[in-house]
Design a protein around this motif. Structure first.
Motif, PDB file in Angstrom:
ATOM      1  N   THR A  55     -11.215  -1.053  -6.780  1.00  9.52           N
ATOM      2  CA  THR A  55     -12.602  -1.501  -6.928  1.00  9.52           C
ATOM      3  C   THR A  55     -13.095  -1.238  -8.341  1.00  9.52           C
ATOM      4  O   THR A  55     -13.720  -2.103  -8.967  1.00  9.52           O
ATOM      5  N   ARG A  95       0.817  -1.203   0.000  1.00  7.03           N
ATOM      6  CA  ARG A  95       0.000   0.000   0.000  1.00  7.03           C
ATOM      7  C   ARG A  95       0.858   1.264   0.000  1.00  7.03           C
ATOM      8  O   ARG A  95       0.595   2.205  -0.752  1.00  7.03           O
ATOM      9  N   GLU A 122      -7.983   1.761  -2.632  1.00  3.97           N
ATOM     10  CA  GLU A 122      -9.092   0.800  -2.615  1.00  3.97           C
ATOM     11  C   GLU A 122     -10.180   1.207  -3.617  1.00  3.97           C
ATOM     12  O   GLU A 122     -10.743   0.349  -4.295  1.00  3.97           O
ATOM     13  N   SER A 135      -6.249  -8.671  -2.037  1.00  2.00           N
ATOM     14  CA  SER A 135      -5.438  -8.004  -1.021  1.00  2.00           C
ATOM     15  C   SER A 135      -5.423  -8.824   0.253  1.00  2.00           C
ATOM     16  O   SER A 135      -6.330  -9.607   0.524  1.00  2.00           O
ATOM     17  N   LYS A 192      -8.407   6.176   1.418  1.00  2.00           N
ATOM     18  CA  LYS A 192      -8.856   4.910   0.831  1.00  2.00           C
ATOM     19  C   LYS A 192      -8.854   5.007  -0.695  1.00  2.00           C
ATOM     20  O   LYS A 192      -9.517   4.245  -1.376  1.00  2.00           O
TER      21      LYS A 192
END
Length: 79
Positions: free
Chosen positions: A53, A29, A49, A70, A46
């Protein structure tokens, strides 16, 4: 997915993220934040993420065998 005649468009940032995955297969990350997004790793966000997505949904839509997963703060590209 050329095997099924399906394709999708990626934004410039999604392309950059996907290329990193192709080159490394496993990315932490902090690396994403600092080297791909240019964000300080200590910032609470975030954004990774969210981008992943959207990329996952696009891969599903073209019935790709490629998957992004992940575990903790590490992201994996599986094919």
């Amino acid at each position: 997915n050329p095997n099924k005649g399906l394709s999708c468009s990626l934004t410039n940032l999604e392309k950059k993220i996907f290329i990193e995955f192709i080159e490394h297969k496993k990315i932490k990350r902090d690396y994403f934040l600092e080297n791909v997004l240019g964000v300080n790793k200590d910032i609470q966000t975030k954004t990774i993420e969210s981008h992943l997505t959207r990329i996952r949904k696009k891969l599903i839509n073209i019935k790709s065998q490629i998957q992004i997963s992940s575990k903790g703060d590490v992201f994996f590209l599986n094919s």
